[in-house]
Design a protein around this motif. Structure first.
Motif, PDB file in Angstrom:
ATOM      1  N   ASN A 187     -44.196  34.986  21.072  1.00  0.00           N
ATOM      2  CA  ASN A 187     -45.281  34.330  21.804  1.00  0.00           C
ATOM      3  C   ASN A 187     -44.780  33.886  23.174  1.00  0.00           C
ATOM      4  OD1 ASN A 187     -47.041  34.654  19.677  1.00  0.00           O
ATOM      5  ND2 ASN A 187     -46.622  32.643  18.792  1.00  0.00           N
ATOM      6  N   VAL A 188     -45.473  34.345  24.203  1.00  0.00           N
ATOM      7  CA  VAL A 188     -45.097  33.992  25.573  1.00  0.00           C
ATOM      8  C   VAL A 188     -46.079  32.910  26.036  1.00  0.00           C
ATOM      9  CG1 VAL A 188     -44.751  34.900  27.899  1.00  0.00           C
ATOM     10  CG2 VAL A 188     -44.149  36.284  25.912  1.00  0.00           C
ATOM     11  N   THR A 189     -45.849  31.711  25.533  1.00  0.00           N
ATOM     12  CA  THR A 189     -46.707  30.560  25.855  1.00  0.00           C
ATOM     13  C   THR A 189     -45.806  29.349  26.006  1.00  0.00           C
ATOM     14  OG1 THR A 189     -46.965  30.025  23.500  1.00  0.00           O
ATOM     15  CG2 THR A 189     -48.665  31.429  24.473  1.00  0.00           C
ATOM     16  N   ALA A 190     -46.288  28.349  26.739  1.00  0.00           N
ATOM     17  CA  ALA A 190     -45.516  27.111  26.887  1.00  0.00           C
ATOM     18  C   ALA A 190     -45.529  26.356  25.557  1.00  0.00           C
ATOM     19  CB  ALA A 190     -46.138  26.261  27.993  1.00  0.00           C
ATOM     20  N   PRO A 191     -44.525  25.477  25.343  1.00  0.00           N
ATOM     21  CA  PRO A 191     -44.450  24.777  24.051  1.00  0.00           C
ATOM     22  C   PRO A 191     -45.480  23.662  23.890  1.00  0.00           C
ATOM     23  CG  PRO A 191     -42.594  24.193  25.466  1.00  0.00           C
ATOM     24  CD  PRO A 191     -43.339  25.265  26.181  1.00  0.00           C
ATOM     25  N   ASN A 192     -46.233  23.354  24.952  1.00  0.00           N
ATOM     26  CA  ASN A 192     -47.212  22.273  24.867  1.00  0.00           C
ATOM     27  C   ASN A 192     -48.596  22.745  25.296  1.00  0.00           C
ATOM     28  OD1 ASN A 192     -45.434  19.932  24.107  1.00  0.00           O
ATOM     29  ND2 ASN A 192     -44.382  20.654  25.952  1.00  0.00           N
ATOM     30  N   PRO A 193     -49.280  23.493  24.405  1.00  0.00           N
ATOM     31  CA  PRO A 193     -50.652  23.884  24.736  1.00  0.00           C
ATOM     32  C   PRO A 193     -51.536  22.636  24.785  1.00  0.00           C
ATOM     33  CG  PRO A 193     -50.134  24.452  22.451  1.00  0.00           C
ATOM     34  CD  PRO A 193     -48.869  23.955  23.069  1.00  0.00           C
ATOM     35  N   VAL A 194     -52.654  22.736  25.469  1.00  0.00           N
ATOM     36  CA  VAL A 194     -53.551  21.572  25.619  1.00  0.00           C
ATOM     37  C   VAL A 194     -54.968  22.010  25.253  1.00  0.00           C
ATOM     38  CG1 VAL A 194     -52.195  20.460  27.451  1.00  0.00           C
ATOM     39  CG2 VAL A 194     -53.952  22.133  28.065  1.00  0.00           C
TER      40      VAL A 194
END
Ligand code: NAP
Length: 305
Positions: free
Chosen positions: A228-235
């Motif tokens: 997964n290429v996402t930041a560790p803190n989704p909002v």
């Protein structure tokens, strides 16, 4: 390393190419408009990744392929023809890259070549508040179906001995393209706010971390399979609007109803109106250190504030 990139002229590729060049890699970019794209400091190769052709001979000689090709999803009505293009631009490009790599799946030192193939968090489909990682099951909507076909098209490369990484990319934040660029004007005018209910999750990632994670995928021999290429803190979408308003020093209390968003973004609005809460478990297991783990830091850098 010799790295062959498809879709290298796009939002992500335009940052990836200078990154690899700077660290001394040899970069070849395949483009349908190689003769008109200016300012790319790399070897440009004319060709269409969805069509087989001479470009595959060049790709077969390289140590790695980063396959980023894909018709843009946002801003159009998904009629049958568009749906076909969205799917084929991804699946056929992948099949052609796989075919090229499978001809010579090993590097000159005998180690496996690498395919980093774009995919998207749309793989998981809408999932409410549930936290999702790479082991979560696929969704069953149109975008999830495309992602599954896109990823499945890489299997023959894996079978041929190529190390395959499936980069499930989140919503890429940058000021010169993608959804953030589209939101900036209304927010600057004080017309920004949550989209739809605002409760849906927004799994964002700063473009520099997309580059960092693709580099990790290329360099680290233990990385394979989905990442997964996402930041560790989704909002949530509502918190995203609040944070963007704060970063711009503008109020962000004007909600955009779903139907309005569909008028502006076409069927691609679904991505913003549903969303999913995706965590980069694999990246963190591999010790990747995010440059922009928090949204306010990412927006501050992008907006230059
Ligand atoms: N940006 C995001 O938020 C995001 C999120 C999830 C997944 N992704 C995926 O990650 C990859 C890279 O994203 P990106 O935002 O950098 O993409 P992008 O800016 O839309 O660019 C992708 C490139 O693909 C090529 N392309 C476009 N339509 C094509 C078609 N019909 N047939 C063949 N090639 C075509 C184009 O290259 P030429 O015109 O030079 O040939 C274009 O520069 C894409 O596959 C995208 O679906 C992106």
């Amino acid at each position: 390393m010799q790295i062959f990139i498809t879709g290298g002229t796009g939002l992500v590729g335009s940052r990836l190419v200078p990154h690899f060049k700077q660290r001394g890699d040899m970069v070849l970019v395949l483009s349908r408009r190689a003769n008109v794209v200016a300012g790319m400091d790399c070897e440009m190769i004319q060709g269409d990744p969805t069509q087989s052709g001479d470009w595959q001979n060049r790709a077969a000689e390289c140590d790695a392929i980063v396959n980023l090709a894909g018709e843009n999803i946002v801003g159009k009505r998904w009629n049958d023809e568009v749906r076909r293009t969205l799917r084929e631009s991804r699946v056929k490009a992948t099949e052609n890259c796989v075919q090229a790599l499978s001809r010579q799946p090993r590097r000159s030192d005998g180690s496996p070549k690498v395919l980093v193939n774009a995919s998207a968090i749309g793989y998981y489909g809408p999932h409410g508040d549930e936290e999702l990682d790479e082991n979560s099951p696929p969704g069953n909507d149109f975008l999830a179906g495309i992602c599954m076909d896109w990823e499945r098209a890489t299997v023959p490369a894996k079978d041929a001995g190529v190390r395959v990484v499936l980069a499930r990319i989140g919503v890429v934040l940058a000021n010169d393209g993608g959804p953030l660029a589209k939101m900036l004007l209304p927010f600057k005018l004080g017309l920004g706010g949550r989209q739809g209910s605002g409760k849906q999750w927004f799994s964002w990632v700063h473009r520099d971390d997309v580059v960092g994670l693709i580099a990790l995928a290329l360099d680290n021999p233990v990385v394979s399979g989905p990442v997964n290429v996402t930041a560790p803190n989704p909002v949530t979408n509502k918190d995203f609007a609040k944070t963007l308003g704060r970063a711009l020093g503008r109020p962000a209390f004007m909600p955009t109803p779903g139907f309005m968003l569909k008028l502006v973004m076409g069927d691609g609005a679904e991505i913003v109106l549903t969303g999913q809460r995706v965590l980069p478990k694999r990246a963190q297991e591999c010790g990747y250190s995010f440059r922009f783990p928090e949204l306010d830091g990412a927006l501050a850098e992008i907006l230059g504030s």
